[in-house]
Design a protein around this motif. Structure first.
Motif, PDB file in Angstrom:
ATOM      1  N   ASN A  44       6.768 -12.745  -3.027  1.00  0.00           N
ATOM      2  CA  ASN A  44       5.584 -12.675  -3.882  1.00  0.00           C
ATOM      3  C   ASN A  44       4.316 -12.394  -3.106  1.00  0.00           C
ATOM      4  O   ASN A  44       3.361 -11.828  -3.660  1.00  0.00           O
ATOM      5  N   SER A  45       4.263 -12.758  -1.824  1.00  0.00           N
ATOM      6  CA  SER A  45       3.097 -12.396  -1.020  1.00  0.00           C
ATOM      7  C   SER A  45       3.054 -10.887  -0.796  1.00  0.00           C
ATOM      8  O   SER A  45       1.978 -10.283  -0.821  1.00  0.00           O
ATOM      9  N   LEU A  46       4.216 -10.256  -0.601  1.00  0.00           N
ATOM     10  CA  LEU A  46       4.267  -8.789  -0.499  1.00  0.00           C
ATOM     11  C   LEU A  46       3.918  -8.151  -1.823  1.00  0.00           C
ATOM     12  O   LEU A  46       3.280  -7.099  -1.882  1.00  0.00           O
ATOM     13  N   ASN A  47       4.359  -8.791  -2.919  1.00  0.00           N
ATOM     14  CA  ASN A  47       4.043  -8.288  -4.249  1.00  0.00           C
ATOM     15  C   ASN A  47       2.533  -8.340  -4.506  1.00  0.00           C
ATOM     16  O   ASN A  47       1.942  -7.409  -5.052  1.00  0.00           O
ATOM     17  N   PHE A  48       1.889  -9.417  -4.085  1.00  0.00           N
ATOM     18  CA  PHE A  48       0.441  -9.547  -4.207  1.00  0.00           C
ATOM     19  C   PHE A  48      -0.280  -8.508  -3.353  1.00  0.00           C
ATOM     20  O   PHE A  48      -1.331  -7.987  -3.723  1.00  0.00           O
ATOM     21  N   LEU A  49       0.305  -8.213  -2.181  1.00  0.00           N
ATOM     22  CA  LEU A  49      -0.350  -7.309  -1.230  1.00  0.00           C
ATOM     23  C   LEU A  49      -0.299  -5.854  -1.680  1.00  0.00           C
ATOM     24  O   LEU A  49      -1.048  -5.012  -1.176  1.00  0.00           O
ATOM     25  N   ASP A  50       0.559  -5.550  -2.634  1.00  0.00           N
ATOM     26  CA  ASP A  50       0.673  -4.183  -3.125  1.00  0.00           C
ATOM     27  C   ASP A  50      -0.468  -3.891  -4.099  1.00  0.00           C
ATOM     28  O   ASP A  50      -0.276  -3.773  -5.305  1.00  0.00           O
ATOM     29  N   ASP A  91       6.587  -2.882  -8.536  1.00  0.00           N
ATOM     30  CA  ASP A  91       7.077  -4.221  -8.237  1.00  0.00           C
ATOM     31  C   ASP A  91       8.492  -4.161  -7.665  1.00  0.00           C
ATOM     32  O   ASP A  91       8.886  -5.030  -6.885  1.00  0.00           O
ATOM     33  N   SER A  92       9.246  -3.140  -8.039  1.00  0.00           N
ATOM     34  CA  SER A  92      10.594  -2.991  -7.495  1.00  0.00           C
ATOM     35  C   SER A  92      10.554  -2.847  -5.980  1.00  0.00           C
ATOM     36  O   SER A  92      11.398  -3.405  -5.263  1.00  0.00           O
ATOM     37  N   GLY A  93       9.559  -2.135  -5.475  1.00  0.00           N
ATOM     38  CA  GLY A  93       9.446  -1.928  -4.036  1.00  0.00           C
ATOM     39  C   GLY A  93       8.953  -3.150  -3.292  1.00  0.00           C
ATOM     40  O   GLY A  93       9.488  -3.513  -2.236  1.00  0.00           O
ATOM     41  N   SER A  94       7.908  -3.789  -3.827  1.00  0.00           N
ATOM     42  CA  SER A  94       7.362  -4.964  -3.140  1.00  0.00           C
ATOM     43  C   SER A  94       8.366  -6.109  -3.126  1.00  0.00           C
ATOM     44  O   SER A  94       8.484  -6.842  -2.137  1.00  0.00           O
ATOM     45  N   LEU A  95       9.130  -6.265  -4.212  1.00  0.00           N
ATOM     46  CA  LEU A  95      10.169  -7.301  -4.244  1.00  0.00           C
ATOM     47  C   LEU A  95      11.285  -6.968  -3.255  1.00  0.00           C
ATOM     48  O   LEU A  95      11.797  -7.853  -2.557  1.00  0.00           O
ATOM     49  N   PHE A  96      11.664  -5.714  -3.199  1.00  0.00           N
ATOM     50  CA  PHE A  96      12.708  -5.276  -2.267  1.00  0.00           C
ATOM     51  C   PHE A  96      12.305  -5.542  -0.818  1.00  0.00           C
ATOM     52  O   PHE A  96      13.087  -6.112  -0.030  1.00  0.00           O
ATOM     53  N   LEU A  97      11.089  -5.155  -0.456  1.00  0.00           N
ATOM     54  CA  LEU A  97      10.638  -5.321   0.930  1.00  0.00           C
ATOM     55  C   LEU A  97      10.507  -6.790   1.305  1.00  0.00           C
ATOM     56  O   LEU A  97      10.940  -7.211   2.389  1.00  0.00           O
ATOM     57  N   GLY A  98       9.907  -7.576   0.414  1.00  0.00           N
ATOM     58  CA  GLY A  98       9.777  -8.996   0.692  1.00  0.00           C
ATOM     59  C   GLY A  98      11.125  -9.665   0.830  1.00  0.00           C
ATOM     60  O   GLY A  98      11.324 -10.539   1.687  1.00  0.00           O
ATOM     61  N   ASP A 113      -3.330   1.823  -2.081  1.00  0.00           N
ATOM     62  CA  ASP A 113      -2.444   2.870  -1.577  1.00  0.00           C
ATOM     63  C   ASP A 113      -2.043   2.602  -0.121  1.00  0.00           C
ATOM     64  O   ASP A 113      -2.891   2.445   0.759  1.00  0.00           O
ATOM     65  N   GLY A 114      -0.747   2.566   0.107  1.00  0.00           N
ATOM     66  CA  GLY A 114      -0.218   2.458   1.461  1.00  0.00           C
ATOM     67  C   GLY A 114      -0.231   1.075   2.079  1.00  0.00           C
ATOM     68  O   GLY A 114       0.361   0.874   3.146  1.00  0.00           O
ATOM     69  N   LEU A 115      -0.864   0.105   1.443  1.00  0.00           N
ATOM     70  CA  LEU A 115      -1.110  -1.187   2.100  1.00  0.00           C
ATOM     71  C   LEU A 115       0.154  -2.023   2.275  1.00  0.00           C
ATOM     72  O   LEU A 115       0.470  -2.474   3.383  1.00  0.00           O
ATOM     73  N   ALA A 116       0.887  -2.276   1.195  1.00  0.00           N
ATOM     74  CA  ALA A 116       2.071  -3.136   1.277  1.00  0.00           C
ATOM     75  C   ALA A 116       3.134  -2.524   2.188  1.00  0.00           C
ATOM     76  O   ALA A 116       3.731  -3.215   3.021  1.00  0.00           O
ATOM     77  N   ALA A 117       3.369  -1.222   2.039  1.00  0.00           N
ATOM     78  CA  ALA A 117       4.402  -0.564   2.845  1.00  0.00           C
ATOM     79  C   ALA A 117       4.008  -0.518   4.319  1.00  0.00           C
ATOM     80  O   ALA A 117       4.857  -0.688   5.201  1.00  0.00           O
ATOM     81  N   THR A 118       2.724  -0.297   4.608  1.00  0.00           N
ATOM     82  CA  THR A 118       2.264  -0.281   5.996  1.00  0.00           C
ATOM     83  C   THR A 118       2.416  -1.648   6.628  1.00  0.00           C
ATOM     84  O   THR A 118       2.923  -1.782   7.752  1.00  0.00           O
ATOM     85  N   THR A 119       1.999  -2.682   5.914  1.00  0.00           N
ATOM     86  CA  THR A 119       2.116  -4.049   6.435  1.00  0.00           C
ATOM     87  C   THR A 119       3.578  -4.439   6.620  1.00  0.00           C
ATOM     88  O   THR A 119       3.948  -5.030   7.641  1.00  0.00           O
ATOM     89  N   ILE A 160      17.474  -7.176  -6.820  1.00  0.00           N
ATOM     90  CA  ILE A 160      16.100  -7.624  -7.009  1.00  0.00           C
ATOM     91  C   ILE A 160      15.164  -6.432  -7.210  1.00  0.00           C
ATOM     92  O   ILE A 160      14.122  -6.545  -7.856  1.00  0.00           O
ATOM     93  N   THR A 161      15.556  -5.274  -6.682  1.00  0.00           N
ATOM     94  CA  THR A 161      14.792  -4.049  -6.950  1.00  0.00           C
ATOM     95  C   THR A 161      14.844  -3.714  -8.429  1.00  0.00           C
ATOM     96  O   THR A 161      13.842  -3.296  -9.033  1.00  0.00           O
ATOM     97  N   PHE A 162      16.019  -3.893  -9.030  1.00  0.00           N
ATOM     98  CA  PHE A 162      16.173  -3.637 -10.457  1.00  0.00           C
ATOM     99  C   PHE A 162      15.320  -4.598 -11.273  1.00  0.00           C
ATOM    100  O   PHE A 162      14.736  -4.214 -12.298  1.00  0.00           O
ATOM    101  N   ILE A 163      15.227  -5.857 -10.826  1.00  0.00           N
ATOM    102  CA  ILE A 163      14.366  -6.828 -11.505  1.00  0.00           C
ATOM    103  C   ILE A 163      12.918  -6.343 -11.468  1.00  0.00           C
ATOM    104  O   ILE A 163      12.194  -6.417 -12.467  1.00  0.00           O
ATOM    105  N   GLY A 164      12.511  -5.844 -10.304  1.00  0.00           N
ATOM    106  CA  GLY A 164      11.164  -5.295 -10.188  1.00  0.00           C
ATOM    107  C   GLY A 164      10.952  -4.094 -11.083  1.00  0.00           C
ATOM    108  O   GLY A 164       9.874  -3.899 -11.653  1.00  0.00           O
ATOM    109  N   PHE A 165      11.999  -3.272 -11.222  1.00  0.00           N
ATOM    110  CA  PHE A 165      11.908  -2.108 -12.098  1.00  0.00           C
ATOM    111  C   PHE A 165      11.705  -2.524 -13.549  1.00  0.00           C
ATOM    112  O   PHE A 165      10.907  -1.912 -14.285  1.00  0.00           O
TER     113      PHE A 165
END
Length: 344
Positions: free
Chosen positions: A149-155, A212-219, A158-164, A85-90
């Motif tokens: 997708n909520s994590l994707n929206f939150l990105d 998007d690769s990161g936000s999809l991965f984390l979510g 700077d720093g917000l999605a990863a911190t959350t 799914i990270t690759f999909i985001g990439f």
């Protein structure tokens, strides 16, 4: 062949180091510019900043889970699918995919491990019907897609999605440790180490984005950890529902998603169109700095963790009162954020 098994503290340090190393390398790569499509993306971002943080985090996480020894088959498979799914985001970072196409790819990446590994939220048991797991699988896929997708929206800052996401992973780690689900504790800790290696480069002003690769991965990872978490009657708690209490940990990204969707529908805009109308943007408009906004999100994450622990483990009367306070607070927060001005 013996599996290499290291103490979780060592694996956490290694996950952090691997992530730092890979993210440091990512700084040297020229960022792809997203190809234009019909969506008008509005973000507080610098297109010259590389967006490879998600790839680095996912690889660090995949390698580090193998250092835990003979990890559960489910966990290894989820780590592998997380890279998918990270690759999909990439691909989305590169080509700015139409949201329908991206959602289709997400659906395949999410539903495949759920079906093959037979892991799901037991909704049918909760409502007392038997549909041969069809309803369970459906709601499980919807839940994971919602978190992704909520994590994707939150990105959006700077720093917000990863911190959350880090705060959510810490919360999941704490609760899984208290309930003696140590394998999930270990995975949460490894995920935190992978994220911290990225956050070092992502705090304002960011030198690296997760994309998007990161936000999809984390979510994806957080969503699956929440499903693997087992809540049953054998756990001493005041929790009155059969549903997973860990859903409370996802309050912030879901609240941001609700704020954005309601706001855009109210303004006759597509919820899938980018904009600067997220909670973070509204707080910036109110006069807070980037660092102050991050601190606000961390504070509320800690408050949610404390409130959740109180709901779960204090006596039934206090637990019920805290649960009511939680729902009222979410509703009031939603109204408050909707009334704040959006950032131009």
């Amino acid at each position: 062949m013996n599996e290499l098994q290291l103490p979780i503290f060592i694996v956490f340090i290694l996950a952090l180091i691997i992530s730092l190393f890979l993210n440091k390398i990512s700084l040297n790569f020229k960022n792809f510019s997203k190809k234009d499509n019909q969506n008008n993306q509005k973000r507080l971002s610098n297109l010259k900043v590389p967006t490879y943080g998600g790839i680095s985090m996912s690889l660090a996480f995949l390698v580090s889970t193998r250092l835990l020894g003979k990890a559960d088959f489910e966990i290894i498979q989820i780590a592998i699918y997380a890279v998918v799914i990270t690759f999909i985001g990439f691909i989305d970072d590169r080509y700015n995919l139409n949201w329908k196409i991206k959602l289709l790819f997400q659906l395949v990446a999410v539903s495949t491990p759920i079906y093959l590994l037979n892991i799901y939220l037991n909704v049918e048991q909760i409502i007392g019907i038997n549909l041969s797991n069809i309803l369970n699988l459906f709601f499980t896929v919807i839940w994971i897609l919602l978190i992704v997708n909520s994590l994707n929206f939150l990105d959006n800052m700077d720093g917000l999605a990863a911190t959350t996401a880090t705060m959510i992973a810490i919360s999941l780690g704490v609760l899984s440790y208290i309930t003696s689900q140590y394998k999930l504790t270990d995975i949460s800790i490894v995920l935190v180490g992978s994220m911290l290696g990225f956050l070092y480069f992502n705090f304002p002003k960011a030198k690296l984005y997760m994309g998007d690769s990161g936000s999809l991965f984390l979510g994806y990872c957080l969503g699956f950890i929440s499903i693997l978490f087992s809540w049953n009657k054998n756990i001493e708690s005041s929790w009155i529902f059969q549903i997973q209490p860990v859903i409370l940990f996802f309050t912030i990204p879901l609240l941001d998603l609700m704020t954005v969707v309601i706001s855009r529908i109210k303004d006759s805009k597509s919820p899938m169109t980018g904009g600067t109308d997220h909670i973070s943007h509204r707080l910036l408009k109110k006069g807070y700095t980037d660092s102050q906004v991050l601190l606000i999100f961390v504070f509320f994450s800690l408050m949610i963790l404390a409130l959740t622990m109180g709901i779960l483990y204090l006596n039934e009367i206090i637990s019920s009162i805290l649960l009511i306070i939680y729902f009222i607070s979410v509703f009031i927060s939603l109204i408050y954020f909707l009334k704040l001005e959006t950032l131009n």
